[in-house]
Design a protein around this motif. Structure first.
Motif, mmCIF file in Angstrom:
data_model
loop_
_atom_site.group_PDB
_atom_site.id
_atom_site.type_symbol
_atom_site.label_atom_id
_atom_site.label_comp_id
_atom_site.label_asym_id
_atom_site.label_seq_id
_atom_site.Cartn_x
_atom_site.Cartn_y
_atom_site.Cartn_z
ATOM 1 N N LYS A 71 0.785 -1.233 0.000
ATOM 2 C CA LYS A 71 0.000 0.000 0.000
ATOM 3 C C LYS A 71 0.815 1.281 0.000
ATOM 4 C CE LYS A 71 -3.805 -2.131 2.583
ATOM 5 N NZ LYS A 71 -4.740 -1.978 3.732
ATOM 6 N N GLY A 72 2.143 1.158 0.113
ATOM 7 C CA GLY A 72 2.965 2.356 0.202
ATOM 8 C C GLY A 72 3.137 2.780 1.649
ATOM 9 N N PRO A 73 4.097 3.662 1.920
ATOM 10 C CA PRO A 73 4.409 4.027 3.305
ATOM 11 C C PRO A 73 3.329 4.827 4.022
ATOM 12 C CG PRO A 73 5.658 5.379 1.768
ATOM 13 C CD PRO A 73 4.991 4.298 0.952
ATOM 14 N N THR A 74 2.421 5.438 3.280
ATOM 15 C CA THR A 74 1.344 6.203 3.921
ATOM 16 C C THR A 74 -0.011 5.544 3.734
ATOM 17 O OG1 THR A 74 1.001 7.587 1.954
ATOM 18 C CG2 THR A 74 2.594 8.371 3.597
ATOM 19 N N GLY A 75 -0.034 4.316 3.218
ATOM 20 C CA GLY A 75 -1.298 3.673 2.887
ATOM 21 C C GLY A 75 -1.834 2.720 3.934
ATOM 22 N N PHE A 76 -1.248 2.739 5.113
ATOM 23 C CA PHE A 76 -1.727 1.850 6.170
ATOM 24 C C PHE A 76 -1.640 2.558 7.512
ATOM 25 C CE2 PHE A 76 2.823 1.290 6.213
ATOM 26 C CZ PHE A 76 3.153 1.052 7.532
ATOM 27 N N THR A 77 -2.352 2.031 8.477
ATOM 28 C CA THR A 77 -2.347 2.594 9.826
ATOM 29 C C THR A 77 -1.581 1.671 10.760
ATOM 30 O OG1 THR A 77 -4.363 1.446 10.502
ATOM 31 C CG2 THR A 77 -4.617 3.596 9.412
ATOM 32 N N LEU A 78 -1.272 2.201 11.934
ATOM 33 C CA LEU A 78 -0.593 1.393 12.937
ATOM 34 C C LEU A 78 -1.494 0.226 13.363
ATOM 35 C CD1 LEU A 78 2.239 1.778 14.035
ATOM 36 C CD2 LEU A 78 1.277 2.881 16.056
ATOM 37 N N SER A 79 -2.802 0.457 13.385
ATOM 38 C CA SER A 79 -3.733 -0.616 13.736
ATOM 39 C C SER A 79 -3.683 -1.746 12.708
ATOM 40 C CB SER A 79 -5.164 -0.070 13.840
ATOM 41 O OG SER A 79 -5.288 0.820 14.926
ATOM 42 N N GLU A 80 -3.539 -1.380 11.427
ATOM 43 C CA GLU A 80 -3.424 -2.405 10.387
ATOM 44 C C GLU A 80 -2.144 -3.207 10.556
ATOM 45 O OE1 GLU A 80 -4.989 -1.409 6.193
ATOM 46 O OE2 GLU A 80 -4.444 0.529 7.065
ATOM 47 N N ALA A 81 -1.069 -2.527 10.932
ATOM 48 C CA ALA A 81 0.186 -3.234 11.179
ATOM 49 C C ALA A 81 0.024 -4.209 12.334
ATOM 50 C CB ALA A 81 1.301 -2.235 11.474
#
Length: 205
Positions: free
Chosen positions: A26-36
């Motif tokens: 998704k790219g470096p700005t395409g996800f949240t910490l919750s998704e990680a």
């Protein structure tokens, strides 16, 4: 998605691996910490015990990447010895090889907007990689007459910029640019032209 198991001591690495897979997807700005956290199979609260935000997690992935990158650059430099020319050319090829093999780390290092100076640890790892290339340039520049010798830092910066440009434009195809030549051929010929200009390799007949 199968959740990754973990035990005390490797949670941070599980989170980094989760971030790397999300960065690639998704790219470096395409996800949240919750998704990680979900990808790593842990609760968001567990993530916040280690990282204050997504940028901290990406910065740690970048630090790890620079450590791996510096090791690869050092290995390439050592393999080229005792020829200063072979050692220098090998470090240029190592840049392209790293980008191909570790795209998540590469993006975290060079495309995430995270400054190499964000943390002392990240800065140290980044500088170690840069130092290997500068050492290779300094060794090779000893074969140039002093009055024609560029500073090793300038010499290495030119090759770093060339390598980065080939990777971004043609290996990662970040801009949709195309070329009838492979990234490897483009980089090899570009370094060759540069070194011929400095008188370090023979001119073609």
């Amino acid at each position: 998605m199968t959740k990754r198991g973990y035990h005390h001591g490797n949670l941070k690495q599980a989170l980094i691996e989760a971030a790397l897979s999300l960065i690639e997807e998704k790219g470096p700005t395409g996800f949240t910490l919750s998704e990680a956290a979900k990808t790593a199979g842990v609760t968001p609260a567990a993530v916040y015990r280690h990282y204050h935000g997504r940028e901290d997690l990406i910065a740690e992935a970048a630090r790890q990447g620079f450590e791996m990158f510096a090791d690869l650059m050092q290995y390439a430099y050592d393999e080229g010895q005792p020829s200063a020319l072979a050692a220098f050319e090998a470090t240029g090829r190592a840049y392209l090889a790293f980008a191909r093999k570790h795209p998540g780390h590469y993006i975290a290092m060079f495309e995430s907007g995270i400054s190499p100076n964000r943390t002392p640890e990240l800065s140290l790892a980044s500088n170690r990689a840069k130092t290997v290339l500068e050492k290779a340039a300094a060794d090779l520049s000893q074969h140039i007459p002093p009055e024609k010798r560029p500073p090793a830092s300038m010499f290495s910066a030119h090759i770093w910029a060339m390598s980065h440009g080939v990777v971004e434009l043609y290996a990662r195809n970040a801009t949709g640019a195309t070329s009838p030549f492979s990234p490897e051929d483009l980089l090899e010929s570009g370094i060759g032209i540069y070194l011929r200009g400095l008188g370090l390799v023979p001119q073609d007949d």
